[in-house]
Design a protein around this motif. Sequence first.
Motif: not given
Length: 270
Positions: A48, A155, A160-165, A157-158, A51-52
């Motif tokens: 994850y 963080y 899908a996992i947000d890689h930026t968050q 989760r809501d 991905k940044n």
Amino acid sequence: MTLSKSDYMLFLRHPAWLWLKKFEKHKLPPIDDNLKALFEAGHLFESYAEKNFPQATKLGFNNYQQYLSLPHKTLEALNNGAESILQGRFETDGLTCIVDVLEKISEQKVNLIEIKASTHAKPTHYYDLAFQSIVLQKSGFKVETIEVIHANKKYVRDGAIDHTQITAKTEVTDKVKELIPLTIEQIDKAKEVLSSQTMPDLSPGLVNQVGVPGVSKWMQEWLSTFLNLQPQTDDYNIYALSYPSPEQIAKLEEQGITNIKEMTEDQALR
């Protein structure tokens, strides 16, 4: 023999740990399921975090031959215009390390970023990064900013996992660079261990000689290996103390105390 980053971190735990890994690995306990789970969690978080860096050149290796060729491929990527690389390897002067993220500022200047599946930057990360910084310096690079990407503990989760968050970043440049002189000294000592045909003293009193904060687990891990290599026939031996510190064990050994019954109250309370 080449000293890797993982070798160096093992040496910081205990000099004999490094020697055993290199020369008598069969005497070390196998990796347990809990540790395997931690490795898997770390790899997942790393995927994850990477991905940044969508424009980065991903390197890494899948077999030993690819590992051997990785330093050449790393320098080749940097020379061919890669602005950042993931999982590149550097090797020089008997030292090697794989960097999680390297951002190129100029031909000789770089930013160094480590990815850790923890909720904050830890002291062990500083020692890890100090070793990497030295390898990069010896490879001809000036390390500017040093950072740790870790999990964002706020963080939620809501979907899908947000890689930026899910990730957060902490700069540790000053803390890491303060450790450079000490790391240079310890690297030389680690190299001496690798060049020795004799196993270092196994005493638990030698755990964490440089005083890395917050790693009491190192003592418990080494005690299990020590007692396997040097079984104690006395159930009341000093190594059976509840959560002994390396300093406590070292002082007792120095005074020739081997049995808990021989200890004074002050020694028991440290």
